[in-house]
Design a protein around this motif. Structure first.
Motif, PDB file in Angstrom:
ATOM      1  N   ILE A 136     -32.503 -55.044  21.278  1.00 22.44           N
ATOM      2  CA  ILE A 136     -33.921 -55.178  20.918  1.00 22.44           C
ATOM      3  C   ILE A 136     -34.784 -55.156  22.176  1.00 22.44           C
ATOM      4  CG2 ILE A 136     -35.650 -56.702  19.883  1.00 22.44           C
ATOM      5  CD1 ILE A 136     -33.453 -57.746  18.025  1.00 22.44           C
ATOM      6  N   GLY A 137     -35.755 -54.264  22.190  1.00 18.59           N
ATOM      7  CA  GLY A 137     -36.706 -54.202  23.293  1.00 18.59           C
ATOM      8  C   GLY A 137     -36.075 -53.853  24.623  1.00 18.59           C
ATOM      9  N   GLU A 168     -29.248 -56.017  13.896  1.00 20.66           N
ATOM     10  CA  GLU A 168     -30.033 -55.905  15.123  1.00 20.66           C
ATOM     11  C   GLU A 168     -29.304 -56.628  16.251  1.00 20.66           C
ATOM     12  OE1 GLU A 168     -34.458 -54.908  14.495  1.00 20.66           O
ATOM     13  OE2 GLU A 168     -34.250 -57.051  14.706  1.00 20.66           O
ATOM     14  N   LYS A 225     -44.636 -56.673  14.995  1.00 25.31           N
ATOM     15  CA  LYS A 225     -44.625 -57.902  15.798  1.00 25.31           C
ATOM     16  C   LYS A 225     -46.052 -58.451  15.964  1.00 25.31           C
ATOM     17  CE  LYS A 225     -40.455 -56.270  17.970  1.00 25.31           C
ATOM     18  NZ  LYS A 225     -39.434 -56.527  18.938  1.00 25.31           N
ATOM     19  N   ASN A 266     -41.614 -52.932  12.347  1.00 28.73           N
ATOM     20  CA  ASN A 266     -41.878 -54.332  12.687  1.00 28.73           C
ATOM     21  C   ASN A 266     -42.927 -54.316  13.798  1.00 28.73           C
ATOM     22  OD1 ASN A 266     -41.929 -56.970  13.501  1.00 28.73           O
ATOM     23  ND2 ASN A 266     -39.853 -57.003  14.349  1.00 28.73           N
ATOM     24  N   GLY A 283     -39.137 -51.375  16.001  1.00 29.20           N
ATOM     25  CA  GLY A 283     -40.079 -52.260  16.695  1.00 29.20           C
ATOM     26  C   GLY A 283     -41.124 -51.463  17.463  1.00 29.20           C
ATOM     27  N   ARG A 284     -40.942 -51.365  18.790  1.00 29.28           N
ATOM     28  CA  ARG A 284     -41.959 -50.724  19.635  1.00 29.28           C
ATOM     29  C   ARG A 284     -42.390 -49.347  19.141  1.00 29.28           C
ATOM     30  NH1 ARG A 284     -38.169 -50.884  24.400  1.00 29.28           N
ATOM     31  NH2 ARG A 284     -36.852 -51.099  22.551  1.00 29.28           N
ATOM     32  N   HIS A 326     -35.460 -63.014  12.270  1.00 29.61           N
ATOM     33  CA  HIS A 326     -35.530 -62.144  13.451  1.00 29.61           C
ATOM     34  C   HIS A 326     -35.155 -62.959  14.693  1.00 29.61           C
ATOM     35  CE1 HIS A 326     -36.949 -59.493  16.585  1.00 29.61           C
ATOM     36  NE2 HIS A 326     -37.015 -58.529  15.685  1.00 29.61           N
ATOM     37  N   SER A 361     -34.185 -50.670  19.620  1.00 32.53           N
ATOM     38  CA  SER A 361     -34.472 -49.510  20.468  1.00 32.53           C
ATOM     39  C   SER A 361     -34.278 -48.164  19.771  1.00 32.53           C
ATOM     40  CB  SER A 361     -33.651 -49.570  21.759  1.00 32.53           C
ATOM     41  OG  SER A 361     -34.025 -50.695  22.506  1.00 32.53           O
TER      42      SER A 361
HETATM   43  C1  PEP Z   1     -37.185 -55.386  16.482  1.00 30.88           C
HETATM   44  O1  PEP Z   1     -37.599 -56.286  17.227  1.00 30.88           O
HETATM   45  O2  PEP Z   1     -37.030 -55.595  15.256  1.00 30.88           O
HETATM   46  C2  PEP Z   1     -36.889 -54.092  17.078  1.00 30.88           C
HETATM   47  C3  PEP Z   1     -36.119 -53.284  16.424  1.00 30.88           C
HETATM   48  O3  PEP Z   1     -37.475 -53.844  18.303  1.00 30.88           O
HETATM   49  P1  PEP Z   1     -37.364 -52.533  19.215  1.00 30.88           P
HETATM   50  O4  PEP Z   1     -37.272 -51.336  18.284  1.00 30.88           O
HETATM   51  O5  PEP Z   1     -38.569 -52.531  20.025  1.00 30.88           O
HETATM   52  O6  PEP Z   1     -36.106 -52.667  20.003  1.00 30.88           O
END
Ligand code: PEP
Length: 258
Positions: A175-176, A170, A14, A12, A236-237, A98, A215
């Motif tokens: 997340i983040g 999630e 973003k 993702n 994500g990141r 999301h 994460s």
């Molecule tokens: C997300 O926002 O879908 C996500 C999994 O972010 P992160 O991996 O950065 O926590």
């Protein structure tokens, strides 16, 4: 058609990147993952870069898609992008529900359910995000919260609408945050989700992948993907960094039963 044993990793990205970034990113990911078997890979990118994904990733083992879609097929909906438009760029995956969108744009359960259905009806694969806040987990109501998110779709369209789809568990607090859910928390919730969906139907849903997001990184990927109830990850990141994303995809292959 995918099988249960294949893991799936979705990036993702973003609202990150630029035309320059994606021109090299897609090529680098494609090159580094070209020999990877037993894992499905998808990249969900901002709408303007779908054409680049199609140009570079077609004929590769990597699928692509978006992070949202309109709940209507066409018409006077200024600023929206329809499922048909996504298909014009051969998109396969669409993230829906999301938590970042739910918070920023007040996405309702009803909207999410309608988007989920439209994505399926248009022959793409929805990636439905569900999960609880930290307050809800601390109050011990995380399963009730996730169940009500699933119910919004089941009550409108039936449990079998989850055939050929992906659910990403999630937890919003993960997340983040650099605080991924523990393997025990993840396994329990992913199992709970599958059981809830299959509860009132005679034929179990087919080809439903339940993945974990929040994460995920190179340090925790192996442990999370090795869990019996976890079919992969939403990243994500860590998906922004080619070598990290490649390592995470490799972790998924290494735990896939041949
Ligand atoms: C997300 O926002 O879908 C996500 C999994 O972010 P992160 O991996 O950065 O926590």
């Amino acid at each position: 058609m995918t099988t249960r044993k294949e893991k799936i990793i979705i990036g993702n990205l973003k609202m990150n990147g630029s035309l320059d970034f994606y021109s090299s990113y897609f090529n680098d990911v494609k090159e580094n993952l070209k020999n990877l078997n037993n894992v499905l890979i998808g990249l969900c990118v901002p709408y303007p870069y779908l054409f680049k994904a199609e140009e570079i990733l077609k004929n590769s083992n990597i699928g692509w898609g978006s992070q949202n879609v309109a709940k209507f097929l066409s018409g006077a909906y200024t600023g929206e992008v329809s499922a048909g438009m996504l298909k014009d760029f051969l998109s396969l995956y669409v993230i829906v529900g999301h938590s970042e969108r739910n918070t920023a744009y007040c996405e309702s359960d009803e909207n999410i359910a309608d988007k989920f259905k439209i994505i399926k009806d248009q022959g793409m694969m929805p990636i439905l995000c569900v999960g609880e806040t930290l307050i809800e987990r601390e109050a011990g109501i995380m399963e009730t919260v996730v169940e009500s998110q699933l119910k919004a779709i089941i009550e409108r369209y039936g449990a079998k609408t989850f055939d050929d789809t992906i659910i990403a568990y999630e937890p919003i607090w993960a997340i983040g945050s650099d605080m991924a859910a523990t393997p025990a928390q993840t396994n329990k919730m992913c199992k709970f989700i599958r059981n809830k969906i299959n509860k009132n139907i005679t034929n179990e849903v087919k080809n439903l992948k339940i993945i974990y997001g929040g994460s995920v990184n190179t340090k925790n990927a192996l442990q999370l993907f090795a869990l019996e109830s976890v079919d992969g990850g939403l990243i994500g990141r860590a998906s922004l960094d080619v070598s990290e994303f490649v390592s995470i995809c490799k972790a998924a292959t290494s735990v896939t039963k041949k």
